[in-house]
Design a protein around this motif. Structure first.
Motif, PDB file in Angstrom:
ATOM      1  N   ASP A   1       0.812  -1.226   0.000  1.00 41.38           N
ATOM      2  CA  ASP A   1       0.000   0.000   0.000  1.00 41.38           C
ATOM      3  C   ASP A   1       0.843   1.272   0.000  1.00 41.38           C
ATOM      4  OD1 ASP A   1      -3.079  -0.907   0.563  1.00 41.38           O
ATOM      5  OD2 ASP A   1      -1.619  -2.309   1.398  1.00 41.38           O
TER       6      ASP A   1
ATOM      7  N   ASP B   1      -1.048  -2.174  -4.392  1.00 39.23           N
ATOM      8  CA  ASP B   1      -1.416  -0.764  -4.299  1.00 39.23           C
ATOM      9  C   ASP B   1      -0.221   0.186  -4.327  1.00 39.23           C
ATOM     10  OD1 ASP B   1      -4.051  -1.260  -4.565  1.00 39.23           O
ATOM     11  OD2 ASP B   1      -4.638  -0.687  -2.530  1.00 39.23           O
TER      12      ASP B   1
ATOM     13  N   ASN C   1      -5.942  -3.614  -5.732  1.00 38.68           N
ATOM     14  CA  ASN C   1      -7.104  -3.138  -6.487  1.00 38.68           C
ATOM     15  C   ASN C   1      -6.784  -1.870  -7.281  1.00 38.68           C
ATOM     16  OD1 ASN C   1      -6.875  -2.168  -3.838  1.00 38.68           O
ATOM     17  ND2 ASN C   1      -8.998  -1.527  -3.735  1.00 38.68           N
ATOM     18  N   HIS C   2      -5.945  -1.003  -6.725  1.00 43.95           N
ATOM     19  CA  HIS C   2      -5.621   0.228  -7.460  1.00 43.95           C
ATOM     20  C   HIS C   2      -4.688  -0.064  -8.648  1.00 43.95           C
ATOM     21  CE1 HIS C   2      -7.491   3.174  -4.734  1.00 43.95           C
ATOM     22  NE2 HIS C   2      -7.282   2.227  -3.825  1.00 43.95           N
TER      23      HIS C   2
ATOM     24  N   HIS D   1      -3.027  -9.284  -1.825  1.00 45.56           N
ATOM     25  CA  HIS D   1      -3.346  -7.932  -1.385  1.00 45.56           C
ATOM     26  C   HIS D   1      -4.626  -7.844  -0.550  1.00 45.56           C
ATOM     27  CE1 HIS D   1      -3.572  -3.570  -1.450  1.00 45.56           C
ATOM     28  NE2 HIS D   1      -4.818  -3.661  -1.871  1.00 45.56           N
TER      29      HIS D   1
ATOM     30  N   HIS E   1      -3.781  -4.073   2.004  1.00 46.44           N
ATOM     31  CA  HIS E   1      -5.103  -3.509   1.709  1.00 46.44           C
ATOM     32  C   HIS E   1      -5.798  -2.745   2.832  1.00 46.44           C
ATOM     33  CE1 HIS E   1      -8.676  -3.003  -0.681  1.00 46.44           C
ATOM     34  NE2 HIS E   1      -9.409  -3.874  -0.037  1.00 46.44           N
TER      35      HIS E   1
HETATM   36 MN   LIG Z   1      -6.163  -1.855  -1.639  1.00 43.87          MN
END
Ligand SMILES: [Mn+2]
Ligand SMILES: O=P(O)(O)OC[C@H]1O[C@](O)(COP(=O)(O)O)[C@@H](O)[C@@H]1O
Length: 656
Positions: A43, A199, A226-227, A416, A536
């Motif tokens: 992250d 991330d 996810n990003h 993640h 995450h």
């Molecule tokens: Mn995330």
């Protein structure tokens, strides 16, 4: 037969018995060395300076090495100063030498520092074979560094030789450059391998620079966040992913990343924003640190208008997919057709809510999901530029090459977000493309879709692109882990309960050891030995949340780099180190900035928590690399007997 073909190929690399013997000795030596240090971070969210700092200080590892090497020789201050030099050599050398008045003073400083660095490089390189150290040494200085590292100083003659080299470095006026290279070498030898648990992108100012650094890093893997997936979808030309990327960039005052770093012109978007949005919703004002930046009102309005224009495009494009893909079960996210455009209200779960500061000049109430001509033009333009941007494509190529949905590495499982589970802890069954999937195969299916979409970028199949977007926001996505993304509600509704995104059952269940063991087994790992490394979710340490879960079987290492989140967590976050002695969690306070780190020598304050200790120091033999080396040794043995039996001829020509 197969075997012989393979051995013939191998014989090209090892043409003689002698070369096999040399290589086997080398491999066996490696097997007995201590396991290299793995560094886990997660992250990072575009926070380049903090990321670099953690990488440079090896999550506190360099300081530890300095302490154990110089405990009885250097004062606390000298040790701090040496660590700052190793993290930021160029800047620190300048600071130190500028403050000195005479050449003599400078020469004596150089001498002292060089001795310390050589000693430290010897300590950090002792874990590796000479051949590996050699490969890490910058070629300009390879001869000198090798001499310094591998010459013993026990005998007087050798000591003289060593001292001579140091004097020559100073005399030839190459000490600055040489010291810098030694510092980078020490950084590099301190960490053998880096895992980035997702991330890298969004929120912070420089994900592109992070990618550049990762591409230069000696050994790294990435588990997609996810990003990251959102950016990968955007680079594949998914319009809906692009809409999200641009909207988030506008929201965090990061449009420069698109325009300046990636050269993606936003002119058509500016035109669209100017043409339609004279009123703005204050929720669209960018999230900026007011003390750091001062925009005038016009600039702020401009950014808000762009974010608003992009958000509406996003809601429209999302509506299209949701209607096209009923199996995504996202019809509750079809917001635009629930709006009463005369009364500016919306129907949610049978209840009517007033929209705040609502204004939808591009929406046709009878056909709310179709882009108008100007919006379609903006989308077309952006898709083209995202696909044509070389730098972005290179960064994404790297994410694809080094990345995956999950990784099983040295008994540990890295991912993640989450493993989708039912409330009872079973692996959630998800229907994808007519197949019912859960656990590991669900991850594999998503990964396959991403790779297919990526490799056919010019004509990416719509289905695969939809799946990439689903990974960003869908309720059974292993990368997202929540029931819905309430972006619309947070822009237009004041009811806080409607903003809430609920985490899925995994996040409660991961507190239990049984869940973690089941997951490890599902991914083919030994649940007694293994650990899950998860990113995450920021850990609210301030509220007593513990990053170690499931009786220490699972460790959450959200690095907390994202400044926006530090207010809720109370600390910066966590990174993890796994070396031959065991695994340790580093708990970091906030990073005060590069300048502070250099001039005031303020390192990130970190404390360590032991996750587990090895009973005996772990050797390469017991790692995945070790298993690989054993296989190589066995292949070499087979080749050796093929030579002896005359099945394959040795090629001695080079020696004759
Ligand atoms: Mn995330
Ligand atoms: O605070 P913002 O910018 O609206 O972002 C919130 C969004 O980010 C997310 O938290 C996803 O980002 P993370 O992966 O960093 O949690 C979404 O769940 C949420 O909708």
């Amino acid at each position: 037969m197969e075997d012989i073909k393979y051995l013939e190929l191998l014989a090209k690399e090892f043409p003689t018995s002698q070369s096999i013997i040399t290589e086997t000795i080398n491999l066996k030596a490696i097997l007995n060395l201590p396991k290299g240090t793995e560094h886990f971070i997660s992250d990072v969210h575009g926070e380049y300076d903090a990321f670099q700092h953690v990488l440079r200080n090896g999550s506190g590892n360099i300081k530890n090495k300095i302490k154990s090497t110089f405990r009885n020789q250097l004062s606390q201050e000298e040790m701090i100063s040496l660590s700052t030099l190793i993290y930021y050599p160029k800047e620190k050398i300048k600071l130190e030498t500028q403050a000195m008045n005479t050449d003599l003073e400078r020469a004596s400083w150089y001498h002292q520092i060089l001795e310390q660095l050589i000693e430290l490089a010897r300590v950090t390189s002792s874990k590796y074979t000479r051949s590996k150290v050699r490969k890490s040494i910058p070629p300009e200085f390879s001869y000198i560094i090798e001499e310094l590292l591998f010459t013993s100083t026990k005998h007087k003659n050798q000591l003289n030789y060593y001292e001579n080299i140091i004097e020559t470095i100073i005399e030839l006026d190459i000490a600055d450059q040489f010291i810098s290279e030694m510092c980078y070498l020490i950084q590099r030898l301190t960490i053998d391998h880096l895992h980035v648990v997702g991330d890298i992108f969004d929120r912070g100012p420089a994900p592109d620079k992070i990618m550049d650094d990762l591409m230069d890093y000696h050994s790294v893997d990435i588990q997609w966040g996810n990003h990251d997936i959102l950016w990968m979808g955007a680079a594949c030309g998914s319009a809906v992913c692009i809409a999200n990327v641009v909207r988030i960039s506008a929201r965090y005052d990061n449009l420069d990343i698109l325009e300046e770093s990636y050269g993606i012109s936003l002119r058509p978007l500016v035109n669209l924003a100017d043409k339609y949005y004279d009123k703005i919703n204050t929720q669209y004002l960018p999230k900026i640190n007011q003390e750091e930046l001062s925009y005038d009102e016009n600039e702020l309005r401009q950014m808000a208008k762009m974010q608003q224009a992009m958000a509406i495009i996003q809601f429209k494009l999302e509506g299209e997919i949701i209607q096209r893909r009923p199996e995504f079960e996202m019809t509750d996210r079809l917001v635009l057709n629930q709006i009463n455009y005369e009364q500016n209200s919306i129907m949610i779960d049978g209840e009517n809510y007033d929209l705040v500061e609502a204004y939808f000049p591009t929406i046709n109430p009878n056909d709310p999901y179709t882009l108008n001509e100007d919006e379609a033009h903006v989308v077309e333009h952006l898709v083209k530029l995202f696909k044509e941007c070389d730098k972005l494509q290179q960064h994404m190529d790297f994410l694809i090459a080094k990345g995956s949905m999950y990784l099983a590495y040295n008994d540990n499982l890295l991912y993640h977000g989450c493993v989708p589970l039912t409330k009872d802890g079973d692996f959630l069954k998800v229907e994808l493309d007519g197949e019912i999937l859960s656990g590991k195969v669900l991850f594999d299916k998503f990964e396959q879709a991403i790779r297919e979409a990526y490799h056919q970028k010019t004509k990416s199949s719509v289905e695969n692109l939809d799946l990439i977007w689903y990974l960003w926001t869908g309720k059974t996505s292993p990368l997202f882990g929540k029931d819905k993304m309430t972006t619309f509600e947070r822009y237009y509704l004041k009811e806080k309960n409607l903003h809430k995104e609920h985490k899925n059952p995994y996040y409660k269940l991961r507190e239990e050891e049984k869940t973690c063991r089941n997951i490890l087994k599902e991914f083919g790992l030994d649940d007694d030995k293994g650990h899950i490394i998860n990113g995450h979710t920021p850990i609210k340490e301030r509220d007593g949340e513990d990053p170690m879960k499931g009786n220490n079987k699972l460790i959450v290492i959200d690095g907390g780099f994202s400044k926006a989140y530090q207010r809720t967590t109370g600390i910066a976050g966590y990174t993890l180190l796994y070396n031959s002695y065991g695994m340790e969690l580093a708990v970091h306070q906030s990073f005060l900035g590069k300048l502070q780190a250099i001039t005031n020598e303020e390192d990130i304050l970190s404390t360590r928590r032991i996750v587990f200790k090895e009973n005996d120091r772990k050797r390469v033999l017991e790692t995945d690399i070790g298993a690989n080396l054993l296989e190589q040794i066995s292949d070499l043995k087979k080749l050796m007997s093929a030579y002896r039996l005359g099945l394959i001829k040795e090629n001695r020509s080079t020696f004759e």
